[in-house]
Enzyme design. Structure first.
Site, PDB file in Angstrom:
ATOM      1  N   GLU A  38     -24.550  31.396  -1.186  1.00 12.21           N
ATOM      2  CA  GLU A  38     -24.410  32.419  -2.225  1.00 12.21           C
ATOM      3  C   GLU A  38     -23.050  33.121  -2.245  1.00 12.21           C
ATOM      4  O   GLU A  38     -22.956  34.352  -2.228  1.00 12.21           O
ATOM      5  CB  GLU A  38     -25.537  33.456  -2.103  1.00 12.21           C
ATOM      6  CG  GLU A  38     -26.902  32.874  -2.436  1.00 12.21           C
ATOM      7  CD  GLU A  38     -28.011  33.910  -2.526  1.00 12.21           C
ATOM      8  OE1 GLU A  38     -27.831  35.050  -2.060  1.00 12.21           O
ATOM      9  OE2 GLU A  38     -29.079  33.572  -3.080  1.00 12.21           O
TER      10      GLU A  38
ATOM     11  N   GLU B 283     -33.421  27.822  -2.893  1.00 12.34           N
ATOM     12  CA  GLU B 283     -34.145  29.067  -2.658  1.00 12.34           C
ATOM     13  C   GLU B 283     -34.964  29.403  -3.897  1.00 12.34           C
ATOM     14  O   GLU B 283     -34.455  29.343  -5.020  1.00 12.34           O
ATOM     15  CB  GLU B 283     -33.199  30.240  -2.349  1.00 12.34           C
ATOM     16  CG  GLU B 283     -32.545  30.191  -0.986  1.00 12.34           C
ATOM     17  CD  GLU B 283     -31.814  31.498  -0.665  1.00 12.34           C
ATOM     18  OE1 GLU B 283     -32.173  32.552  -1.259  1.00 12.34           O
ATOM     19  OE2 GLU B 283     -30.898  31.468   0.166  1.00 12.34           O
TER      20      GLU B 283
END
Length: 428
Positions: A209, A314
């Site tokens: 991320e 995710e």
């Protein structure tokens, strides 16, 4: 949980050649069906709030502040107990029994034991508390014993790559991309990981991320880092490991033509799919959540077909941000307008029975959780695969794969469907 295994050693690598080799898995053909081991080697306050409550210091909001504000010996003891007990071999046995093929293991750079000869930058990781590396080695041994494949995910980089507590440091001014030494230290860390563990892992995720949305300059640093990280891995271990990058919150379309063959091979795109971090998303009905999730299938499938393997690395079944401290320690939820209370806050409802123990969940809620699980699995199954976030959480069962199995909204066989073709019906 298993607690009688010998304590891990602190060596950089481990010899596990006596273990049976993992069962065959063909990338590009077989589907990744995995789960993240969140909150273990990188703390997140919402996954294990008890650790942060035990500090008796509300200013401790991440691993950075934990290391800087606690007595080092006490902090080491606190973390050691957590590493010993949060994930054990019993978890790997349960993950295998659930029909899963992979685990994704988040790791902070501060846990990788670089020597001065391994980097041209500093090797200090202060104020972080080291010591998690031996547990990664233990996890690799358990994975090989139980025929589970491993994605090692560098989840936290020096200076923080996103400012989120899951990077190790919660800050409004992340410095990873602003300082060349931070980026170089990250590349050196990746080199160390694959050099020492390359025969024990399937995939190395270069960085989790990275916040490409922060600025054009930040996004450009990420882009160059992906290319340099790919080169580092290939130079260190050749083609034996798959390389995973992320969309940096810019959307997969922003990466068309990037790191594709013939210039690069064995590359995966990691896409994260949540619908809970804004009021417009939270305003969606249960049916709207299903429809929106399913709407990603054409986009991701098209990207994968034209570019690189794509994985939903995710996602969860949570339709709210009600889990305690999900938005950070001491921060409330958007759902019930406790995040930033004020006249502009939007109240979506009470958090009661949307989080915590599933024993308080209504039957209608559990039906939705099952439908949402199936819809998002269908997204992953339309591409290279999926990795659920997360295996367990102390008191947020809507996020827990383990509790989903126990509560019945996640099937013991991930190919089982109560609602076949749910995405086709959601788009009808």
């Amino acid at each position: 949980m298993t607690s009688t295994a010998p304590a891990p050693t602190a060596s950089a690598g481990s010899n596990i050649s006596s273990s049976p080799p993992p069962s065959s898995f063909t990338y590009g053909k077989d589907k990744i069906r995995g789960v993240n081991l969140g909150g273990w080697l990188v703390l997140e306050p919402w996954i294990t709030p008890s650790i942060f409550e035990a500090t008796n210091n509300d200013a401790i909001v991440d691993e950075f502040t934990l290391g800087s504000m606690l007595d080092p010996k006490w902090a080491q003891s606190l973390l050691q107990k957590h590493w010993d007990t949060w994930i054990t071999e019993d978890d790997f046995i349960a993950i295998k029994a659930a029909g899963l093929t992979h685990v994704r293991i988040p790791l902070g750079y501060w846990s990788v034991p670089l020597a001065p000869s391994d980097t041209n930058t500093t090797t200090t990781t202060s104020p972080y508390i080291p010591g998690a590396w031996p547990y990664l080695l233990k996890a690799l041994q358990w994975a090989q014993t139980h025929n589970i494949r491993v994605i090692v995910d560098l989840h936290g980089a020096p200076g923080s790559q996103n400012g989120f507590d899951n990077s190790g440091q919660r800050t409004d001014n992340p410095q990873w991309a602003a300082q060349a030494a931070n980026v170089q230290r990250t590349l050196d860390t990746l080199r160390f990981i694959v050099t020492n563990l390359g025969d024990q892992i399937d995939v190395i995720e270069l960085l989790n991320e990275a916040a490409g949305f922060r600025s054009a300059e930040f996004a450009q640093v990420v882009r160059q880092f992906w290319a340099d990280g790919y080169a580092v891995v290939r130079e260190a271990v050749g083609m034996g490991i798959k390389v995973m990058i992320g969309d940096a919150f810019l959307g997969v379309q922003s990466w068309s033509g990037f790191l594709t063959a013939p210039g690069a091979e064995g590359v995966m795109m990691d896409y994260h799919e949540y619908q809970i971090f804004s009021d417009p998303e939270l305003s969606r009905s249960f049916d709207d959540h299903l429809s929106f999730a399913c709407s990603w299938i054409p986009t991701l499938s098209s990207f994968e077909q034209s570019n690189i393997w794509t994985v939903v690395g995710e996602w969860s079944t949570a339709p709210t941000d009600c889990a305690k401290w999900l938005n950070g320690r001491g921060v409330g939820a958007r759902w019930d307008a406790t995040w930033f209370p004020g006249p502009n806050s939007q109240f979506h409802g009470k958090c009661d029975n949307f989080t915590g123990s599933y024993k308080g969940f209504s039957e209608d809620y559990k039906v939705f959780l099952r439908k949402y699980w199936e819809a998002q699995v269908d997204i992953g199954e339309s591409i290279q695969g999926w990795v659920y976030w997360t295996w367990k959480a102390e008191n947020a069962d809507e996020w827990s794969y383990q509790k989903g199995l126990e509560g019945g909204w996640i099937p013991r066989d991930p190919t089982e469907r109560k609602y076949p073709d749910i995405c086709s019906s959601s788009r009808a």
